[in-house]
Design an enzyme around this catalytic site. Structure first.
Site, mmCIF file in Angstrom:
data_model
loop_
_atom_site.group_PDB
_atom_site.id
_atom_site.type_symbol
_atom_site.label_atom_id
_atom_site.label_comp_id
_atom_site.label_asym_id
_atom_site.label_seq_id
_atom_site.Cartn_x
_atom_site.Cartn_y
_atom_site.Cartn_z
ATOM 1 N N GLY A 30 -10.760 -3.954 6.674
ATOM 2 C CA GLY A 30 -9.358 -3.688 6.338
ATOM 3 C C GLY A 30 -8.686 -2.714 7.304
ATOM 4 O O GLY A 30 -7.576 -2.258 7.052
ATOM 5 N N GLU A 47 -5.378 -6.046 10.756
ATOM 6 C CA GLU A 47 -4.746 -7.155 10.032
ATOM 7 C C GLU A 47 -5.417 -8.475 10.411
ATOM 8 O O GLU A 47 -5.997 -8.591 11.494
ATOM 9 C CB GLU A 47 -3.270 -7.266 10.451
ATOM 10 C CG GLU A 47 -2.457 -6.015 10.297
ATOM 11 C CD GLU A 47 -2.029 -5.769 8.863
ATOM 12 O OE1 GLU A 47 -2.055 -6.707 8.067
ATOM 13 O OE2 GLU A 47 -1.683 -4.618 8.559
ATOM 14 N N GLY A 79 2.204 7.894 10.827
ATOM 15 C CA GLY A 79 1.891 8.085 9.399
ATOM 16 C C GLY A 79 2.073 9.499 8.901
ATOM 17 O O GLY A 79 3.194 10.008 8.837
ATOM 18 N N VAL A 90 6.343 6.678 12.332
ATOM 19 C CA VAL A 90 5.558 7.041 13.517
ATOM 20 C C VAL A 90 4.394 7.935 13.124
ATOM 21 O O VAL A 90 4.589 9.014 12.554
ATOM 22 C CB VAL A 90 6.443 7.775 14.561
ATOM 23 C CG1 VAL A 90 5.618 8.167 15.774
ATOM 24 C CG2 VAL A 90 7.620 6.904 14.976
ATOM 25 N N ILE A 148 1.374 12.355 10.178
ATOM 26 C CA ILE A 148 1.666 13.440 11.130
ATOM 27 C C ILE A 148 3.175 13.636 11.201
ATOM 28 O O ILE A 148 3.900 12.675 11.457
ATOM 29 C CB ILE A 148 1.174 13.083 12.550
ATOM 30 C CG1 ILE A 148 -0.298 12.681 12.552
ATOM 31 C CG2 ILE A 148 1.429 14.218 13.504
ATOM 32 C CD1 ILE A 148 -0.792 12.294 13.942
ATOM 33 N N LYS A 158 6.766 2.589 17.962
ATOM 34 C CA LYS A 158 6.702 4.030 17.662
ATOM 35 C C LYS A 158 7.125 4.843 18.884
ATOM 36 O O LYS A 158 7.864 5.828 18.767
ATOM 37 C CB LYS A 158 5.280 4.403 17.231
ATOM 38 C CG LYS A 158 4.869 3.741 15.913
ATOM 39 C CD LYS A 158 3.373 3.874 15.678
ATOM 40 C CE LYS A 158 2.958 3.249 14.352
ATOM 41 N NZ LYS A 158 1.502 3.111 14.213
ATOM 42 N N THR A 203 0.825 -1.215 0.000
ATOM 43 C CA THR A 203 0.000 0.000 0.000
ATOM 44 C C THR A 203 0.858 1.264 0.000
ATOM 45 O O THR A 203 0.611 2.196 -0.767
ATOM 46 C CB THR A 203 -0.884 0.002 1.268
ATOM 47 O OG1 THR A 203 -1.549 -1.249 1.322
ATOM 48 C CG2 THR A 203 -1.881 1.122 1.272
ATOM 49 N N VAL A 204 1.878 1.274 0.866
ATOM 50 C CA VAL A 204 2.672 2.499 1.003
ATOM 51 C C VAL A 204 3.548 2.719 -0.237
ATOM 52 O O VAL A 204 3.623 3.832 -0.777
ATOM 53 C CB VAL A 204 3.533 2.455 2.290
ATOM 54 C CG1 VAL A 204 4.347 3.727 2.422
ATOM 55 C CG2 VAL A 204 2.649 2.257 3.511
#
Ligand code: HSE
Length: 430
Positions: free
Chosen positions: A189, A192, A136, A134, A138, A207, A14-15
């Site tokens: 989704g 997981e 995402g 950490v 932000i 994190k 995804t990333v």
């Protein structure tokens, strides 16, 4: 105009796909903002045939991600494979050794090996950036490492796992139990298939270890991080907390306590009207307290294609601009081992939920144990009447030492009229 900055991407989940899309969509802005073109040269992923919804034929396909390091056309490796060991660790180490910059979203890798990798990055005079690791989208890493760098940081608190925050929010809104809501989150989704990393607090712990390292200039230290997840939180806990004016949040917390540091990930109660109390659903938040700045905080989406790609590409822009800062804000060789204490040294108000057999005298037994441990009760809730059957007793306390409160809860769980383990959570004020 300088020469293009050429990147190789390892990992096209995804990333990774989000990063490719972002670089394509904002190519012109990226060039203006960084003073150079940002070009993807090669990509690598386990399965070439997987349908990814975008055309990748313009990039060299590399089967072994380590070959990205050997490609002299690549300046920056973007590691989006994940995991603290194996290919991801080998790739990042090899890239740094080869003098290439690295951008990664891999919190587990940095939480476990961050110091040794930072030493290597310093030695090679290259960047090792991990904004996406950490919270995402932000910019929590940049905020701590740069924006708040002038301060003596006293504490950092965060809602660092969107899956847990979604589950806790949904449990409150729907009145349903953890298992039910987890199943729904998996179907949508948001969680997981194997949810352990999220719901047992491990993802948030990785994190937090990075935030603690940045805040206090110490080596990331997973061993001294106390981690409790959210599996044991019941619908009844959520309802009681709501009735008392609180929300339950999985909080990552690091704080100076005198000369010691504490760090923990655990579910806590926060006032419903507080900043953290209002952070609901999949949102993340990071709150920093510094001596000159006071309290500052950031909130936003902590996961997903767009927010995480945004963080990865922000790091790429920094590298393209030639903006290189120490990985954890100070030279790696100056990072010390943190002087950590157990959270037992904390003082706070507590919430305790005990399920007992409804019988005269049970409250008196609990009260006696609390008295013996110097715990002063602030409020008690006991609903319903069902002689001989299990009922809930919920209490909040005045300020008490966490060690005393834990000892009292452990004694209470040994009472014959008490069913199971009491649910004990600290109440974190704003
Ligand atoms: N699974 C994480 C979360 C995102 O739910 O916040 C990646 O760390």
């Amino acid at each position: 105009m300088s020469s293009p900055m050429r990147i190789g991407i390892a990992g096209l989940g995804t990333v990774g796909i989000g990063v490719v899309k972002l670089i394509r969509k904002h190519a012109r802005d990226l060039e203006r903002r960084s003073g150079r073109k940002v070009e993807i040269v090669a990509v690598s992923a386990r399965n070439r045939k997987k349908v990814r919804g975008i055309v990748l034929s313009g990039y060299e396909w590399v089967k072994d991600p380590l070959d990205l390091v050997n490609n002299p056309d690549i300046d920056v490796i973007v590691e989006l494979i994940g995991g603290s060991e194996g290919v991801a660790r080998d790739l990042v180490t090899a890239a740094l050794m080869a003098g290439k910059h690295v951008v990664t979203a891999n919190k587990a890798l940095l939480a476990h090996h961050g110091h040794e990798l930072a030493l290597l990055a310093d030695k090679q005079k290259v960047s090792l950036c991990f904004e996406a690791a950490v919270a995402g989208g932000i910019p929590a890493i940049k905020a701590l490492r740069e924006g708040f760098a002038a301060n003596d940081i006293q504490a950092v608190r965060g809602i660092l796992n969107g899956t847990c925050n979604y589950i806790l929010t949904n449990m409150r809104e729907s009145g349903r139990d953890f298992r039910d809501v987890l199943k729904e989150a998996q179907a949508k989704g948001y969680a997981e298939a194997n949810p352990a990393f999220d719901v047992d607090g491990i993802d948030a712990a990785h994190k937090l270890a990075l935030l603690t390292a940045l805040a206090f200039g110490i080596k990331p230290d997973m061993d001294s991080l106390e981690t409790t997840g959210i599996r044991h939180i019941t619908a009844s806990d959520i309802a009681h907390a709501t009735e008392l004016g609180y929300r339950i949040k999985l909080l990552g917390l690091c704080r100076r306590e005198g000369t010691r540091l504490i760090q923990s990930v655990e579910p806590c109660l926060v006032p419903e009207q507080s900043a953290l109390g209002g952070v609901e659903g999949v949102l993340n938040a990071v709150q920093v307290r510094g001596d000159f700045v006071g309290q500052g905080w950031l909130v936003g989406r902590g996961a997903g294609e767009g927010p995480t790609a945004s963080a990865v590409v922000a790091d790429l822009i920094d590298i393209a601009r030639g903006h290189r800062v120490p990985v954890f804000g100070i030279p790696a060789r100056q990072m010390k081992v943190g002087n950590f204490a157990s959270t037992d040294i904390l003082e706070g108000h507590f919430y305790m939920h005990v399920v007992v057999r409804d019988q005269p005298g049970v409250l008196a037994q609990i009260a006696a144990i609390l008295r013996d441990h110097k715990v002063s009760v602030e409020a008690v809730l006991q609903r319903g009447r069902d002689p001989g059957k299990p009922v809930s007793i919920v209490m909040t306390t005045h300020k008490v030492k966490q060690a005393d409160m834990r000892r009292a809860a452990s004694k209470i769980s040994g009472l014959s009229l008490v069913k199971g383990k009491p649910c004990l959570m600290r109440i974190e004020q704003d």
